[in-house]
Scaffold this active site. Structure first.
Site, short mmCIF file in Angstrom:
data_model
loop_
_atom_site.label_atom_id
_atom_site.label_comp_id
_atom_site.label_asym_id
_atom_site.label_seq_id
_atom_site.Cartn_x
_atom_site.Cartn_y
_atom_site.Cartn_z
N ARG A 14 0.83 -1.21 0.00
CA ARG A 14 0.00 0.00 0.00
C ARG A 14 0.87 1.26 0.00
NH1 ARG A 14 -0.87 4.97 1.76
NH2 ARG A 14 -0.29 4.29 3.86
N HIS A 207 7.75 3.69 12.61
CA HIS A 207 7.70 3.73 11.14
C HIS A 207 8.80 4.68 10.67
CE1 HIS A 207 5.19 3.69 7.31
NE2 HIS A 207 5.98 4.73 7.10
N CYS A 240 10.80 8.31 -1.83
CA CYS A 240 10.39 9.44 -1.00
C CYS A 240 9.55 10.38 -1.86
CB CYS A 240 11.61 10.18 -0.45
SG CYS A 240 11.16 11.62 0.53
#
Lengths: 309, 309
Positions: A14, A207, A240
């Site tokens: 995802r 995370h 990113c």
């Protein structure tokens, strides 16, 4: 959970795929999830019930859920749900695990979801309440905890306030996100120490992004503080979004290598994970794998060596 | 030295360039060293007095030393010296700092320098004695501390034995090397804790490779144990000689980013370092910079941001 057991939360299918330009076809997406499950990944973000016109990479999320139900694969499969509309789709498809999200940064939230932190919590609270009454388990994400691509550095106190507000909801855990990969261990201590003192380490997942190479250095500190759930993305999928050309999500291969060499149990078959990552890197057209551990695995000299199993 | 001060030892111009196929011309090598010195690097490995037919990348080491003497650059410039023949060349050129090396692994030593650990110490002892009497400062390297590309895992006890033998010589410090980048923090503790207990942290430098992404995670642990000298290579120069396609030396840009964000003082101008690294990556023909911090620096979205200075 024993102190040496670490729970991995795989976000590649995802969070990763959503930020790739190449769209992975449904069959390959299901193959990927299946391979990850067979490699021992037990918690995985599989899709998002968002607008297909805005996020075409997630347009097949209903079909992904159908495929997962038909497959009988082991694991908890999460779908990101930004609002009540998304939740209705999730319920319709029999989804049992969802994720909700907000950010510490006001400006990030406005650009990302078109509303500020306060309004986002109003929506999240409605989603979580409805989800819980439908017996759906919920994971909470808080992003831009250490820095925001628009606002710059984030005050740890402000971050802690938003994270604890999320943690006060009936969510399983809150994933604390270094969305642009600027954190170093000092910042990890500043944020996680008070959080853990107040609510225990089990309430939080870490995370980290590897944009500046610090993800695993942050994981060391988080482990020392007692955190035992880590998010990562197979093959470092996703890059990113705020700095094209830079690295993003911590690669699962790097995380698993690091954990196993530290004597932590992840339940993941490292070799099977690397083979999956290698196929995926090819499918996505990476010139070379983003994961350093995967680069080393594929560089043959150590294949079949003591470090690769 | 205050607890927040960290000393960097730059190995790019020797350890790095020696393991690149592209040979950097003398003028550019001197430019590189000059740029690094101006960026605040105070200890740097500049060349090696080895056989030019075997290591053509270092064939100009005499000329490098001439250039450095003429330049008046600030810093300590080290030259690798494998034996007494190399030392004679160093003395002849007025070199004031040399480095000697051995490995923990018997097999690695035989393949690398054509003799076992015992014989290598005999040579090193002769070199160190002669160097000290010529008032030359000596740095000792011990490689394959955590793993060997030929022998596999290394027993920490065996590693500590070799490292302490090197540390017993009149060397300034011993650089403890994870030559193939397999270490994780647990291994760092196993090796560094006894070393530091016996001789203090000031006796040792940490030389980590980022082959599996763990270099900075190891640096966290080494810092916690008191180590304050770290080796790195600008732009991650050198790759991994034992696994072509994999990463090698920890990139100086990644190390400096990590240290500054942890509130440690390095004396290095991060922006100047990144500009140097960017030029070098181009010169060496890298498709993209090896250093993740440099990738992020060059990805513009954060250029001129709070994290880039």
């Amino acid at each position: 959970m024993s102190d040496s057991k670490v729970s991995l939360f795989e976000v590649g299918p995802r969070d990763g795929l959503q930020n790739e330009t190449r769209i992975l076809p449904l069959a390959e997406k299901l193959d990927l999830i299946s391979a990850l499950s067979r490699a021992g990944i037990r918690k995985l973000e599989a899709g998002a019930f968002v607008r297909a016109d805005r996020v075409p990479q997630m347009a097949d999320s209903e079909a992904v859920q159908d495929g997962l139900l038909a497959s009988g694969l082991a694991g908890d499969f999460y779908f990101l749900v930004p609002n009540r509309k998304g939740l209705a789709r999730a319920i319709e498809k029999g989804v049992k695990h969802i994720a909700v999200f907000t950010a510490v940064s006001e400006e990030f939230n406005r650009k990302n979801i078109g509303m500020g932190v306060e309004d986002s919590f109003r929506e999240i609270e409605a989603v979580v309440t409805e989800a819980r009454s439908a017996n759906i388990r919920v994971r909470g994400y808080v992003s831009t905890v250490f820095g925001c691509p628009f606002q710059g550095r984030i005050d740890p106190k402000q971050a802690i306030g938003v994270i604890e507000r999320m943690a006060a909801l009936p969510v399983e855990e809150v994933s604390v996100g270094d969305t642009i990969g600027v954190a170093a261990p000092r910042g990890v201590s500043e944020v996680f120490e008070p959080l853990i003192r107040n609510a225990g380490a089990g309430r939080y997942a870490a995370h980290f992004h590897d944009t500046r190479g610090t993800a695993l250095s942050n994981a060391v500190r988080a482990l020392e503080l007692g955190v035992r759930t880590f998010d990562s993305s197979v093959s470092g999928l996703g890059g990113c979004p705020f700095a094209p050309g830079a690295s993003g999500n911590l690669a699962t291969e790097d995380l698993v290598y690091f954990l196993k060499e530290n004597g932590m149990e992840t339940g993941v078959d490292y070799r099977a994970l690397c083979e999956t990552g290698a196929r995926l890197s090819q499918l996505m057209g990476y010139a070379r794998p983003v994961s350093r551990a995967l680069q080393a695995y594929l560089a043959h000299c150590t294949r079949n060596s003591v470090w690769d199993s």
